[in-house]
Design a protein around this motif. Structure first.
Motif, PDB file in Angstrom:
ATOM      1  N   PHE A   1      13.369   3.496  -0.158  1.00  0.00           N
ATOM      2  CA  PHE A   1      12.385   4.152  -1.005  1.00  0.00           C
ATOM      3  C   PHE A   1      11.313   3.191  -1.514  1.00  0.00           C
ATOM      4  N   PRO A   2      10.121   3.722  -1.834  1.00  0.00           N
ATOM      5  CA  PRO A   2       9.006   2.882  -2.295  1.00  0.00           C
ATOM      6  C   PRO A   2       9.358   2.070  -3.540  1.00  0.00           C
ATOM      7  N   VAL A   3       8.765   0.882  -3.611  1.00  0.00           N
ATOM      8  CA  VAL A   3       8.951   0.019  -4.779  1.00  0.00           C
ATOM      9  C   VAL A   3       7.770   0.140  -5.737  1.00  0.00           C
ATOM     10  N   ILE A   4       6.823   0.995  -5.392  1.00  0.00           N
ATOM     11  CA  ILE A   4       5.678   1.255  -6.263  1.00  0.00           C
ATOM     12  C   ILE A   4       5.620   2.753  -6.531  1.00  0.00           C
ATOM     13  N   ALA A   5       4.913   3.112  -7.587  1.00  0.00           N
ATOM     14  CA  ALA A   5       4.737   4.536  -7.899  1.00  0.00           C
ATOM     15  C   ALA A   5       3.808   5.157  -6.861  1.00  0.00           C
ATOM     16  N   THR A   6       4.302   6.162  -6.172  1.00  0.00           N
ATOM     17  CA  THR A   6       3.497   6.824  -5.157  1.00  0.00           C
ATOM     18  C   THR A   6       3.959   8.260  -4.997  1.00  0.00           C
TER      19      THR A   6
ATOM     20  N   LYS B   1       0.845  -1.196   0.000  1.00  0.00           N
ATOM     21  CA  LYS B   1       0.000   0.000   0.000  1.00  0.00           C
ATOM     22  C   LYS B   1       0.883   1.249   0.000  1.00  0.00           C
ATOM     23  N   PRO B   2       0.483   2.300  -0.707  1.00  0.00           N
ATOM     24  CA  PRO B   2       1.280   3.533  -0.713  1.00  0.00           C
ATOM     25  C   PRO B   2       1.585   4.055   0.687  1.00  0.00           C
ATOM     26  N   GLU B   3       0.590   4.038   1.576  1.00  0.00           N
ATOM     27  CA  GLU B   3       0.821   4.575   2.923  1.00  0.00           C
ATOM     28  C   GLU B   3       1.837   3.730   3.697  1.00  0.00           C
TER      29      GLU B   3
END
Length: 269
Positions: free
Chosen positions: A168-173, A154-156
């Motif tokens: 850092f995030p592994v998805i686009a957010t 989840k982005p959050e």
């Protein structure tokens, strides 16, 4: 968009302009020196981590690092996390993992700037860390396990992980506006590095099982023999390549990027 030649010229100017070396490198027992050689320096000159270990291009890379070492704070052999030496101003410029320089940016955000790793003849090599999550077929509650995976993505949750660890995030957010200074500085540098025209990702060693430490030790030994002990580069590379070749065969580990895919153990030329 610095090259290694430009970076060396910069550290030389810093040393001559301030009366002493101002570049710091995490060469101590807790430092990530092996990751620098595996994922940044050597691939930038050879386009390889394993196959071209003893190539003429690798010889050039180690000689370049010897040039850089001449303008490196000699206390670097004891350095671990470079944020400490940046904050004390023992060094002014340093290489390290984003999480290991975070305190410098967070404590003195107006005094430091982050920038991409330098580039060599083969490109601007850097080491992204790809982490995977899997559910074993024997999991007692597959649905709950998959729910945990969904929660982690989840982005959050990704933003909370970033705040806590500087990973850092592994998805686009979208990044919140109130992120710590270290995240804002690192994010800009990482985006510039990964999006550069000459970007060259060099993955973490994989497929080695319990021999990953032995693999990294070969790079550490090579550094200590060439740079700290002054042994001839060609002779050291030839000898350490034999150790690396035997390790890859014993582990039966195929190549990983940026080396070309192999059928069987990754070859060492």
């Amino acid at each position: 968009a610095l090259s290694y030649d430009q970076f060396i010229a910069w550290t030389k100017a810093l040393a001559e302009g301030t009366g002493g070396p101002k570049f710091g490198f995490p060469a101590g027992p807790r430092g990530l020196k092996h990751r620098f050689f595996q994922g940044f320096l050597l691939p930038s000159y050879t386009g390889s981590t394993v196959t071209e270990f003893r190539s003429a291009e690798a010889e050039v890379a180690w000689n370049k690092f010897k040039e850089l070492w001449a303008y490196t704070n000699p206390a670097s052999t004891g350095y671990g996390f470079m944020q400490e030496q940046l904050l004390t101003e023992e060094v002014w410029v340093a290489f390290d993992h984003v999480a290991r320089i975070a305190d410098a940016f967070n404590q003195r955000p107006d005094d430091f700037v982050a920038f991409p790793a330098p580039a060599g003849p083969k490109g601007r090599a850097f080491m992204p860390v790809l982490a995977g999550i899997a559910v074993p077929t024997t999991a007692p509650d597959k649905a709950q396990a998959l729910a945990l995976v969904a929660f982690m993505l989840k982005p959050e949750t990704q933003i909370a992980t970033l705040r806590a660890t500087n990973f850092f995030p592994v998805i686009a957010t979208d990044m919140p506006a109130d992120m710590p200074p270290s995240v804002r500085a690192s994010a800009a540098a990482i985006a510039a590095m990964t999006g550069a025209a000459d970007a060259l990702p060099a993955l973490l060693p994989m497929g080695l099982g319990d021999k990953g430490g032995q693999f990294s030790q070969i790079y550490t030994d090579t550094f200590e023999r060439i740079v700290l002990n002054g042994q001839p580069v060609r002779a050291v590379l030839d000898e350490e390549a034999a150790v690396l070749r035997a390790l890859m065969i014993e582990a039966n580990a195929p190549c990983w990027a940026p080396d070309a895919a192999s059928d069987g153990p990754c070859p060492v030329k």
